[in-house]
Enzyme design. Structure first.
Site, PDB file in Angstrom:
ATOM      1  CG  ASP A  67      -0.326  -0.180   2.540  1.00 43.74           C
ATOM      2  OD1 ASP A  67       0.679  -0.905   2.611  1.00 43.74           O
ATOM      3  OD2 ASP A  67      -0.829   0.388   3.529  1.00 43.74           O
ATOM      4  CG  HIS A  68       3.185   2.440   2.490  1.00 48.73           C
ATOM      5  ND1 HIS A  68       3.118   3.631   3.186  1.00 48.73           N
ATOM      6  CD2 HIS A  68       2.419   1.567   3.181  1.00 48.73           C
ATOM      7  CE1 HIS A  68       2.346   3.469   4.253  1.00 48.73           C
ATOM      8  NE2 HIS A  68       1.915   2.225   4.270  1.00 48.73           N
ATOM      9  CG  ASP A 211       2.233   1.521   7.812  1.00 47.58           C
ATOM     10  OD1 ASP A 211       1.978   2.689   7.471  1.00 47.58           O
ATOM     11  OD2 ASP A 211       1.714   0.528   7.276  1.00 47.58           O
ATOM     12  CG  HIS A 271      -1.583   3.921   7.369  1.00 50.25           C
ATOM     13  ND1 HIS A 271      -1.926   2.832   8.136  1.00 50.25           N
ATOM     14  CD2 HIS A 271      -0.979   3.410   6.272  1.00 50.25           C
ATOM     15  CE1 HIS A 271      -1.524   1.720   7.552  1.00 50.25           C
ATOM     16  NE2 HIS A 271      -0.952   2.048   6.398  1.00 50.25           N
TER      17      HIS A 271
END
Length: 308
Positions: A67-68, A211, A271
Site C-alpha cells: 500500500d506504499h 507505519d 493511514h
C-alpha cells in the site's frame, strides 16, 4: 511550502480514500516536489492536482508494504512521457526497493528515458537533498519502516535598509548584491554584510512517518521535537491501544499523549482504517485540538515560515 495528501487510507483503497502517498510542495523554494510513498494509482491521483511529474526529482519510500509502493513503477513509467525525459530522479528507500522496481520494469517491458538513482536508507542517517537535510529513523513495524525528517535551511534575515542609508547607500540594485555577499565596500570602508541583516528565519521541519507502533525512545522524540508538521499514522482512532500494538500500528490518543512531551506546531493523522466512516471521522475530529487534524485525500496544508 505545502503538504498535499494524495492518499490517506490504510491497507487497501476505499471509495473515499486511496492508500498512502504525499507530496511535499517546495516549488516556491527550489522549484521541485518531493513524493513520499507511492500507493497504487498515484500517477492518476497526481492528475487531479497541479503537480508536474517532471518536477518530482526525489521519491522517498518509507517501507516496502504494497500500500506504499504499488504505484511507484507506474509513476516512473508515466513520468517518462510527462516532461521527465533526461531529468534525473533519485529514489530513497529500504533494501530491496531497487531490485523490486527493476524487475517490475524489466518484466513489463517499461523503458525510462531518464536516469534513475537509488539510495538505500538505514537507521539514523543524514542525507543532503537539494539543500535540505533529510534524516531517517527506523520505526517499529513488521518490516523495516522509516520516518523521514526534512529540515529546510535557515533563510537570511532582511536587510536593514535604514542602516544602509545611514552610511550613504540608497535603495537600488546594490542592495541585492550586498545581501548576496559576505562583505561589501563603500566610501573606502569594508563592511560585514551580517552587520546589516536582521535575525535569520529558521527553516521548517517536517517529520513524516511510515507505519509504526508508538515510539517513546528519547532519541526518537528528540528528533521529532520542534517539527512544524508531524505526519503520523493513526490506523486505530478509538481506544484500541492494545490491538494497535499487537498489529504494529498506532492509536490516535496514544500518539497525542506521547507527543505531549515535545513541542510541535501541527500534527496530521493519516493511514486511516476503512472501518471508520465519515461520521466517525467528523466526531473524532471534534475531540482534537487546533494543532491536530485527520487527513483526507487531496487535503492541502500550508507550512509557513515562522520568524523569530
Amino acid at each position: 511550502m505545502k503538504f498535499t495528501v494524495l492518499g490517506s487510507g490504510a491497507g487497501i483503497p476505499s471509495r473515499t480514500r486511496n492508500t498512502q502517498s504525499y507530496i511535499l510542495d517546495i516549488v516556491e523554494e527550489i522549484n521541485q516536489y518531493f513524493l513520499i510513498d507511492a500507493a497504487e494509482g498515484v500517477q492518476h491521483r497526481i492528475l487531479h492536482t497541479s503537480v508536474r511529474p517532471a518536477k518530482v526529482r526525489h521519491v522517498f519510500i518509507t517501507h516496502l508494504h504494497g500500500d506504499h509502493i504499488y504505484g511507484l513503477p507506474g509513476f516512473l513509467a508515466s513520468r517518462a512521457h510527462q516532461g521527465g525525459e533526461d531529468i534525473p530522479l533519485t529514489v530513497y528507500g529500504p533494501p530491496g526497493l531497487k531490485e523490486w522496481v527493476g524487475l517490475t520494469l524489466k518484466i513489463s517491458g517499461s523503458h525510462l528515458n531518464y536516469p534513475i538513482h537509488y539510495v538505500e536508507v538505514s537507521h539514523n542517517m543524514r542525507y543532503e537533498v537539494e539543500g535540505f537535510s533529510v534524516e531517517t529513523y527506523l520505526l517499529d513495524h513488521t518490516v523495516d519502516s522509516y520516518m523521514y525528517v526534512f529540515n529546510e535551511p535557515e533563510k537570511l534575515g532582511k536587510l536593514d535598509t535604514g542602516k544602509l542609508k545611514s552610511i550613504g547607500i540608497e535603495p537600488g540594485p546594490l542592495y541585492k548584491e550586498i545581501k548576496g555577499s559576505e562583505t561589501f565596500s563603500h566610501g573606502g570602508i569594508t563592511y560585514a554584510t551580517s552587520d546589516f541583516l536582521g535575525s535569520p528565519v529558521p527553516g521548517r521541519k517536517i517529520s513524516i512517518h511510515g507505519d509504526t507502533r508508538v515510539m517513546t525512545s528519547p532519541g526518537y522524540l528528540s528528533l521529532v521535537d520542534g517539527s512544524d508538521l508531524i505526519v503520523h499514522e493513526a490506523t486505530y482512532l478509538e481506544g484500541e491501544i492494545e490491538k494497535a500494538h499487537i498489529y504494529f500500528h498506532s492509536e490516535i490518543q496514544n500518539v497525542l499523549q506521547n507527543f505531549s512531551q515535545i513541542d510541535y506546531r501541527k500534527i496530521l493523522f493519516s493511514h486511516i482504517s476503512n472501518r471508520y466512516d465519515d461520521d466517525d471521522i467528523r466526531r473524532i475530529r471534534e475531540t482534537l485540538g487546533n494543532h491536530a487534524t485527520i487527513a483526507h485525500d487531496y487535503l492541502e496544508i500550508t507550512i509557513p515560515r515562522i520568524s523569530l
